[in-house]
Write an enzyme that holds these catalytic residues in place. Sequence first.
Site, PDB file in Angstrom:
ATOM      1  N   ASP A   1     -10.577  23.294 -31.054  1.00  0.00           N
ATOM      2  CA  ASP A   1     -10.353  24.732 -30.861  1.00  0.00           C
ATOM      3  C   ASP A   1      -9.462  25.013 -29.657  1.00  0.00           C
ATOM      4  O   ASP A   1      -9.145  24.108 -28.875  1.00  0.00           O
ATOM      5  CB  ASP A   1     -11.702  25.462 -30.731  1.00  0.00           C
ATOM      6  CG  ASP A   1     -12.672  24.766 -29.779  1.00  0.00           C
ATOM      7  OD1 ASP A   1     -12.230  23.911 -28.998  1.00  0.00           O
ATOM      8  OD2 ASP A   1     -13.866  25.087 -29.812  1.00  0.00           O
TER       9      ASP A   1
ATOM     10  N   HIS B   1     -23.332  27.182 -31.330  1.00  0.00           N
ATOM     11  CA  HIS B   1     -22.013  27.114 -31.971  1.00  0.00           C
ATOM     12  C   HIS B   1     -21.454  25.700 -31.895  1.00  0.00           C
ATOM     13  O   HIS B   1     -21.779  24.934 -30.988  1.00  0.00           O
ATOM     14  CB  HIS B   1     -21.019  28.146 -31.395  1.00  0.00           C
ATOM     15  CG  HIS B   1     -20.521  27.899 -30.017  1.00  0.00           C
ATOM     16  ND1 HIS B   1     -20.597  28.827 -28.998  1.00  0.00           N
ATOM     17  CD2 HIS B   1     -19.900  26.834 -29.463  1.00  0.00           C
ATOM     18  CE1 HIS B   1     -20.053  28.347 -27.903  1.00  0.00           C
ATOM     19  NE2 HIS B   1     -19.621  27.136 -28.152  1.00  0.00           N
TER      20      HIS B   1
ATOM     21  N   ASN C   1     -25.795  28.904 -27.965  1.00  0.00           N
ATOM     22  CA  ASN C   1     -26.230  29.675 -29.144  1.00  0.00           C
ATOM     23  C   ASN C   1     -26.031  28.850 -30.416  1.00  0.00           C
ATOM     24  O   ASN C   1     -26.011  29.382 -31.510  1.00  0.00           O
ATOM     25  CB  ASN C   1     -25.471  31.003 -29.237  1.00  0.00           C
ATOM     26  CG  ASN C   1     -23.977  30.818 -29.486  1.00  0.00           C
ATOM     27  OD1 ASN C   1     -23.482  29.691 -29.535  1.00  0.00           O
ATOM     28  ND2 ASN C   1     -23.254  31.910 -29.649  1.00  0.00           N
TER      29      ASN C   1
ATOM     30  N   GLU D   1     -19.193  30.629 -34.322  1.00  0.00           N
ATOM     31  CA  GLU D   1     -20.332  31.353 -33.772  1.00  0.00           C
ATOM     32  C   GLU D   1     -21.387  31.594 -34.861  1.00  0.00           C
ATOM     33  O   GLU D   1     -21.094  31.460 -36.055  1.00  0.00           O
ATOM     34  CB  GLU D   1     -19.842  32.704 -33.223  1.00  0.00           C
ATOM     35  CG  GLU D   1     -18.856  32.588 -32.067  1.00  0.00           C
ATOM     36  CD  GLU D   1     -19.528  32.277 -30.726  1.00  0.00           C
ATOM     37  OE1 GLU D   1     -20.553  31.561 -30.697  1.00  0.00           O
ATOM     38  OE2 GLU D   1     -19.017  32.753 -29.703  1.00  0.00           O
TER      39      GLU D   1
HETATM   40  C1  GLP Z   1     -16.876  25.693 -25.861  1.00  0.00           C
HETATM   41  C2  GLP Z   1     -16.219  24.854 -26.927  1.00  0.00           C
HETATM   42  C3  GLP Z   1     -17.264  24.077 -27.675  1.00  0.00           C
HETATM   43  C4  GLP Z   1     -18.191  23.388 -26.716  1.00  0.00           C
HETATM   44  C5  GLP Z   1     -18.893  24.400 -25.879  1.00  0.00           C
HETATM   45  C6  GLP Z   1     -19.900  23.814 -24.903  1.00  0.00           C
HETATM   46  O1  GLP Z   1     -17.396  26.864 -26.354  1.00  0.00           O
HETATM   47  N1  GLP Z   1     -15.479  25.604 -27.848  1.00  0.00           N
HETATM   48  O2  GLP Z   1     -16.624  23.155 -28.523  1.00  0.00           O
HETATM   49  O3  GLP Z   1     -19.108  22.642 -27.420  1.00  0.00           O
HETATM   50  O4  GLP Z   1     -17.900  25.066 -25.146  1.00  0.00           O
HETATM   51  O5  GLP Z   1     -19.348  23.737 -23.628  1.00  0.00           O
HETATM   52  P1  GLP Z   1     -20.009  23.033 -22.392  1.00  0.00           P
HETATM   53  O6  GLP Z   1     -19.943  21.580 -22.651  1.00  0.00           O
HETATM   54  O7  GLP Z   1     -19.156  23.433 -21.227  1.00  0.00           O
HETATM   55  O8  GLP Z   1     -21.400  23.536 -22.291  1.00  0.00           O
END
Ligand code: GLP
Length: 247
Positions: free
Chosen positions: A68, A139, A137, A144
């Site tokens: 993403d 995702h 959440n 989402e």
């Molecule tokens: C973002 C990314 C996700 C990732 C999430 C968790 O939202 N799009 O792919 O899994 O962050 O991030 P973190 O590892 O900083 O908690």
Amino acid sequence: MLTVYLYPRPEQAEEACARIIYHQVKKKPNSVLGLATGLTMVGVYKKLCQWEQEGKVDFSSCTTFNLDEYYGLSPEHPDSFYAYMERNFFAQLKSPPQARNLLNGIAPNPEKECREYEEKIKKAGGIDLQLLGLGRNAHIGFNEPGSDFQSRTRLVSLTEDTREANLKDLIQLKEVPEKALTMGIKTILSAKALLLLATGEAKSWALFKSLVGPTSPEIPGSAILLHPRAMVIADHQAGKKLIELVA
Ligand code: GLP
């Protein structure tokens, strides 16, 4: 088949995750890797960079596709996932993968960008191993709650919860962008294998809901239960609710 590995400490979970990627590349040097961002992955990339610098593994023949990208951020922006990947992985390697693909956050026609990304993945022969983080959440990518399991790469709106959670990752911006481009759930499920890493107590609810089911678009992480070859790695903090279940 779903395999879950729980480790006492986050560093152990990160190393185990890196080891699976390492073995994938050893087995198939021209692997197509699906990559993820977020603070969770920093330790994974650090290990992989260390092993590459020590000459133990070579990523140069790999092709990569990131999950993403924030919509509206150029690759040069320090808060873009492009910049994250350069900083944490590609620029640290002696020989980075030749073919690195990320969605362009400032593509003038996002629908076309997403369609072409899907085509590029197909042309590369599909993703061999898709790395996944987990939002608090539940995702995956930026899919989402409510995301259709048939969804493909597309432009999405981020929830307030995700925008607040991701504030911690920002370098320059004061607010998380409102939109993003993300591989869809179907795109993710099309990978030959999935590797999800979750660390820290903030992920405990999301991991529990994702692994215990039932599968539901309200819990995007639960889509991995539909995959024939999914591996989940977590530390005891993220696995807390799962551990309580069997204790
Ligand atoms: C973002 C990314 C996700 C990732 C999430 C968790 O939202 N799009 O792919 O899994 O962050 O991030 P973190 O590892 O900083 O908690």
